[in-house]
Scaffold this active site. Structure first.
Site, short mmCIF file in Angstrom:
data_model
loop_
_atom_site.label_atom_id
_atom_site.label_comp_id
_atom_site.label_asym_id
_atom_site.label_seq_id
_atom_site.Cartn_x
_atom_site.Cartn_y
_atom_site.Cartn_z
N PRO A 169 -57.92 1.51 5.37
CA PRO A 169 -57.69 0.42 4.63
C PRO A 169 -58.78 0.57 3.37
CG PRO A 169 -58.79 -0.33 6.60
CD PRO A 169 -58.29 0.98 6.74
N ASN A 170 -58.20 -0.22 2.39
CA ASN A 170 -58.90 -0.07 0.91
C ASN A 170 -59.16 1.35 0.16
OD1 ASN A 170 -59.26 -3.08 1.14
ND2 ASN A 170 -60.56 -2.69 2.68
N ARG A 207 -62.89 0.97 -6.75
CA ARG A 207 -63.71 0.12 -5.75
C ARG A 207 -65.22 0.55 -5.66
NH1 ARG A 207 -63.17 1.21 0.59
NH2 ARG A 207 -64.37 -0.60 1.40
N TYR A 214 -68.89 4.47 -3.75
CA TYR A 214 -67.94 5.43 -3.30
C TYR A 214 -67.51 6.55 -4.06
CZ TYR A 214 -67.31 1.92 0.55
OH TYR A 214 -67.31 1.23 1.38
N ASN A 236 -60.50 9.09 7.89
CA ASN A 236 -61.50 8.07 7.43
C ASN A 236 -60.83 6.39 7.84
OD1 ASN A 236 -63.07 6.25 6.24
ND2 ASN A 236 -63.17 7.32 4.19
N ALA A 258 -62.98 0.55 7.22
CA ALA A 258 -63.41 -0.54 7.81
C ALA A 258 -63.02 -0.79 9.42
CB ALA A 258 -63.41 -2.19 7.23
N GLU A 271 -64.04 12.59 12.31
CA GLU A 271 -64.36 11.44 11.56
C GLU A 271 -65.04 11.46 10.27
OE1 GLU A 271 -66.40 8.45 13.77
OE2 GLU A 271 -66.52 7.31 12.25
N HIS A 299 -66.48 9.85 6.34
CA HIS A 299 -66.65 8.77 5.42
C HIS A 299 -67.44 9.17 4.12
CE1 HIS A 299 -66.29 6.04 8.79
NE2 HIS A 299 -66.76 6.63 9.76
N ARG A 348 -76.50 1.91 5.32
CA ARG A 348 -75.74 0.74 4.79
C ARG A 348 -76.02 -0.57 5.42
NH1 ARG A 348 -70.18 1.69 2.81
NH2 ARG A 348 -70.31 -0.15 1.64
C1 DQA Z 1 -65.92 4.09 4.64
C2 DQA Z 1 -67.18 3.19 5.24
C3 DQA Z 1 -66.64 1.95 5.90
O1 DQA Z 1 -67.76 1.29 6.30
C4 DQA Z 1 -65.89 0.96 4.88
O2 DQA Z 1 -65.46 -0.09 5.24
C5 DQA Z 1 -64.95 1.68 4.01
C6 DQA Z 1 -65.22 3.02 3.60
C7 DQA Z 1 -66.47 5.43 3.80
O3 DQA Z 1 -65.81 6.16 3.66
O4 DQA Z 1 -67.83 5.30 3.41
O5 DQA Z 1 -63.88 1.41 3.67
O6 DQA Z 1 -65.33 4.39 5.70
#
Ligand code: DQA
Length: 153
Positions: free
Chosen positions: A12-13, A20, A25, A76, A79, A100, A102, A109
């Site tokens: 998501p996102n 964003r 990021y 990835n 959240a 996994e 990120h 963080r």
């Molecule tokens: C994320 C880290 C997560 O905590 C966050 O909610 C994201 C992006 C990252 O790629 O750093 O949406 O997965």
């Protein structure tokens, strides 16, 4: 041997990448991340399929669908990393090697980002290197996929 097949899932996102919180990021868009993954995939002789979803259930189904259509997963979970037992169970259920990734360093963080449900079932976690987290993840996943193929034959 035919190409190893890697499914890359963006949670998501991540469709908002580039716009964003660029200070966290980076300015690279999701399209550019996918382009770089495709280029590296060709270099590694891996077939790379990418998918982005804002829906937990859709991600669970994509993981189920990877059984038989992919040899390894790079994910990835956004959240959902910190909340989703369903995604964790799906990864455990399909038993495909999963990396996994990120973009940000989730351990540096907010405290709620430090725990990952997915880390418990992933082969490993790569975080904090922006787009390189994905590229490193793809390299490892391609190796794990090739090992898995070798073991099966
Ligand atoms: C994320 C880290 C997560 O905590 C966050 O909610 C994201 C992006 C990252 O790629 O750093 O949406 O997965």
């Amino acid at each position: 041997m035919s190409h190893v097949r890697i499914l890359v899932i963006h949670g998501p996102n991540l469709n908002l990448l580039g716009r964003r919180q660029p200070e966290v990021y980076g300015s690279v868009t999701l399209e550019q991340v996918n382009e770089q993954l495709a280029i590296l995939g060709r270099e590694l002789g891996a077939e790379v399929r990418t998918l982005q979803s804002n829906w937990e259930g859709e991600i669970v189904e994509a993981i189920h669908g990877a059984r038989g259509t992919a040899d390894a997963i790079v994910i990835n979970p956004g959240a959902y990393t910190h909340t989703s037992i369903a995604i964790r169970d799906a990864i455990q259920g399909v038993a495909l090697p999963t990396v996994e990734v990120h973009l940000s360093n989730i351990h540096a963080r907010e405290p709620f980002r430090r725990h990952s449900y997915v880390a418990e079932v992933a082969v490993g976690q790569i975080c904090g290197f922006g787009v390189h987290s994905y590229l490193l993840g793809l390299r490892v996943a391609a190796d794990l996929a090739a090992e898995r193929r070798g073991a099966a034959s």
